[in-house]
Design an enzyme around this catalytic site. Structure first.
Site, PDB file in Angstrom:
ATOM      1  N   LYS A 289       0.857  -1.026   0.163  1.00 16.21           N
ATOM      2  CA  LYS A 289       0.018  -0.041  -0.122  1.00 16.21           C
ATOM      3  C   LYS A 289       0.998   1.196  -0.158  1.00 16.21           C
ATOM      4  CE  LYS A 289      -3.993  -1.624   2.713  1.00 16.21           C
ATOM      5  NZ  LYS A 289      -4.994  -1.457   1.705  1.00 16.21           N
ATOM      6  N   ARG A 363     -10.377 -11.389   1.688  1.00 16.62           N
ATOM      7  CA  ARG A 363     -11.408 -12.404   1.038  1.00 16.62           C
ATOM      8  C   ARG A 363     -10.677 -13.884   1.154  1.00 16.62           C
ATOM      9  NH1 ARG A 363     -11.575  -8.832  -4.318  1.00 16.62           N
ATOM     10  NH2 ARG A 363     -11.404  -7.205  -2.840  1.00 16.62           N
TER      11      ARG A 363
HETATM   12  N1  BES Z   1      -8.169  -3.644   4.244  1.00 18.78           N
HETATM   13  C1  BES Z   1      -8.561  -3.391   3.147  1.00 18.78           C
HETATM   14  C2  BES Z   1      -9.638  -2.387   2.865  1.00 18.78           C
HETATM   15  C3  BES Z   1      -9.769  -1.426   3.464  1.00 18.78           C
HETATM   16  C4  BES Z   1      -9.489  -0.385   2.904  1.00 18.78           C
HETATM   17  C5  BES Z   1     -10.126  -1.175   4.676  1.00 18.78           C
HETATM   18  C6  BES Z   1      -9.487   1.120   3.337  1.00 18.78           C
HETATM   19  C7  BES Z   1     -10.202   0.036   5.284  1.00 18.78           C
HETATM   20  C8  BES Z   1     -10.004   1.322   4.555  1.00 18.78           C
HETATM   21  C9  BES Z   1      -8.345  -4.711   1.967  1.00 18.78           C
HETATM   22  O1  BES Z   1      -7.486  -5.736   2.397  1.00 18.78           O
HETATM   23  C10 BES Z   1      -7.696  -4.131   0.664  1.00 18.78           C
HETATM   24  O2  BES Z   1      -6.690  -3.491   0.895  1.00 18.78           O
HETATM   25  N2  BES Z   1      -8.494  -3.981  -0.384  1.00 18.78           N
HETATM   26  C11 BES Z   1      -7.938  -3.598  -1.599  1.00 18.78           C
HETATM   27  C12 BES Z   1      -8.638  -4.719  -2.651  1.00 18.78           C
HETATM   28  C13 BES Z   1      -8.364  -4.246  -3.966  1.00 18.78           C
HETATM   29  C14 BES Z   1      -6.745  -4.471  -4.038  1.00 18.78           C
HETATM   30  C15 BES Z   1      -9.131  -4.997  -5.015  1.00 18.78           C
HETATM   31  C16 BES Z   1      -8.727  -2.239  -1.676  1.00 18.78           C
HETATM   32  O3  BES Z   1     -10.037  -1.833  -1.279  1.00 18.78           O
HETATM   33  O4  BES Z   1      -8.291  -1.338  -2.268  1.00 18.78           O
HETATM   34 ZN    ZN Z   2      -5.351  -5.408   1.720  1.00 15.63          ZN
END
Ligand code: BES
Ligand code: ZN
Ligand code: ZN
Length: 513
Positions: A289, A363
């Site tokens: 990230k 997931r």
């Molecule tokens: N934990 C994150 C989702 C999240 C994002 C929670 C912002 C709280 C605030 C999850 O694991 C994630 O990173 N999801 C990605 C998925 C994408 C790579 C398809 C996302 O939502 O960006």
């Molecule tokens: Zn994630």
């Protein structure tokens, strides 16, 4: 905090402050105003007459009545009148927020003991039907209001606290006391979940999360089983273990079970499983990230925390139906051994997954947790997860997204949420969305592109709930609050704990069918 329920007159509680919701349209010489003014010596009447107090929601009128001198008079010295809006619209969830706001305000005045009048029931007198839910919600609200996130500060901490809360019950006190006890249990369970979420990833590892679950099991007599790496490997949980590869912290699959005393499962009896994402820190893994706001990813375990909180309350409330809690817990870290984009993992149910983006890890760990809940006999699945950034865009920090395959379960979740003041909004899950998660070389891929990100994440989970009745809650937008509210601090909200407890109580009472 000591919590009492009193049937004494408001003026005779021996508390430092009295907090009272005031409805729109209440008049200076109304019955309620007059009754109270016996205690406050006509102060309320003059406040209403001067239009200082109108009952508008959120309004607060604080009156200092003066010291009681040396007398042993039990009259409160302070009166806080809180606008409660229209009486017809006043629900237990409002009482909770008003009680929380009152407690936070009065704590700021260094008040140690407060009396609160929930004013539930149909005539605003807490003696008739439904009054219990207002009493329960009020206690819960005060407990939630007292939660702060400053435990790691060594200076400027909020040291003040309300030591005694007296709920004024116009009934005979018996139902009121039971309701207050329930309110305490639920409020403490929500704060338990908030406390877990507030811990930094350094301290809240999967091992520690499992220890906290063990603590609940020991204290409130729940069955517990924690699967370690070896057992998860034996179960074929390649998706969960794939995510854990990049971390030195071993993953855990936490299983708690509540069974009512003397319960014998009849053929076909329902078993509800609550499954919560317990990702103790989400760096994104190899699909790292950006640095900005990455610190917020310590709260990627809020789904798991909500499950532990709900189980903690359920163990004390002892509903007449069994409940399973399943929390897959792991870190998501980049490491030389970490899972890479393009890798393929095999989940417990045999399905193969091409990992396109290692940041879509929630997931993956849920896939195996759902599989395991099914193996343990779950007939109904509710999973909770801070799963997608897309849900923050879609619904902001107001509504939880709910999706699933069992419309009755979804409706029940929405209704149970409304009762406790939590909002759930259903998103569609048509089969067309599943096309987006088809892989060229495996059964599935773990991301579905930019379109409908929250929905494609749910479509992925559906492959693991299979034909078991299932609902999914995406709490990424609602698990954390960026701003403080009058009734609660900013930070972890403990979203879904109250809804889940309410849902289980309803099912225990009315049956699941
Ligand atoms: N934990 C994150 C989702 C999240 C994002 C929670 C912002 C709280 C605030 C999850 O694991 C994630 O990173 N999801 C990605 C998925 C994408 C790579 C398809 C996302 O939502 O960006
Ligand atoms: Zn994630
Ligand atoms: Zn995540």
């Amino acid at each position: 905090m000591e919590i009492d329920v009193s049937t004494e007159r408001a003026g005779e509680l021996g508390v430092q402050a009295l907090a009272i919701p005031f409805f729109k349209g209440e008049t200076a010489d109304g019955e309620f105003t007059n009754q109270l003014d016996e205690t406050t010596k006509n102060l309320i009447r003059s406040t209403v007459e001067a239009e200082e107090l109108t009952g508008k929601e959120g309004e607060m009128v604080y009156l200092y009545l003066g010291a009681n001198g040396e007398s042993q008079d039990a009259r409160p010295q302070r009166l806080l009148l809180i606008g409660a809006g229209e009486r017809e619209e006043y629900k237990a969830a409002h009482a909770s927020n008003l009680a929380g706001a009152a407690a936070r305000f009065l704590r700021g005045k260094n008040v140690k003991s407060i009396g609160f009048m929930p004013r539930g029931g149909s005539n605003g007198n807490a003696s008739d039907d439904g009054a219990s839910s207002y009493i329960s919600a009020s206690v819960e609200g005060v407990i939630l209001g007292m939660f702060d996130t400053d435990k790691y500060r060594t200076s400027d901490r909020e040291e003040r606290s309300i030591e005694r809360l007296v709920i004024i019950d116009a009934g005979d006190g018996e139902a009121g006391r039971e309701a207050a006890q329930r309110g305490r249990v639920v409020g403490e369970a929500v704060n338990f979940a908030r406390d877990l979420a507030n811990e930094p990833g350094l301290y809240m590892t999967p091992t520690v999360m499992a220890e906290r679950a063990q603590g609940i099991a020991d204290e409130y007599k729940l069955e517990i089983d924690v699967l370690d790496h070896e057992r998860m490997e034996a179960e074929g949980m390649g998706a969960l273990l794939g995510v854990a590869r990049g971390s030195v912290e071993p993953a855990k699959l936490i299983v708690l079970k509540y069974t009512p005393e003397g319960y014998e499962a009849k053929e076909g009896a329902p078993l509800l499983a609550l499954v919560g994402k317990g990702l103790t820190f989400d760096s994104g893994g190899i699909s790292l990230k950006p640095g900005e706001n990455m610190e917020q990813m310590k709260y990627d375990m809020c789904g798991g925390a909500a499950v532990l909180g709900a189980m903690r309350a359920i163990a004390q409330i002892k509903p007449s139906m069994p409940v399973l809690g399943v929390v897959p817990s792991s870190e998501n870290m980049p490491d030389a051994r970490a899972i890479k984009p393009g890798d393929i993992v095999r989940a417990m149910n045999g399905k193969t997954i091409e990992v396109i983006n290692t940041d879509a890890e929630g997931r993956l760990i849920l896939a195996d947790a759902l599989g395991y809940a099914k193996k343990l006999g779950a007939t109904h699945l509710i999973d909770l997860a801070t799963l997608t950034g897309a849900v923050v865009i879609a619904l902001g920090d107001v509504n939880v997204a709910v999706l699933g395959t069992d419309q009755k379960l979804i409706n029940d979740i929405i209704a149970a949420g409304t009762e406790v003041g939590e909002k759930y909004w259903q998103l569609p899950l048509d089969k067309e969305y599943s096309k987006q998660i088809k892989s060229d070389i495996a059964d599935l891929k773990n991301i579905g592109g930019r379109k409908g990100g929250t929905i494609t994440a749910a479509a992925f989970l559906k492959e693991f709930a299979e034909d078991t009745s299932w609902a999914h809650l995406d709490i990424a937008g609602t698990a954390w609050s960026d701003d403080a509210k009058p009734h609660r601090a900013k930070g972890p909200t403990g979203i879904a704990v109250r809804m889940l407890v309410n849902l289980v109580e309803r099912y225990a009472r009315d049956g699941m069918k």
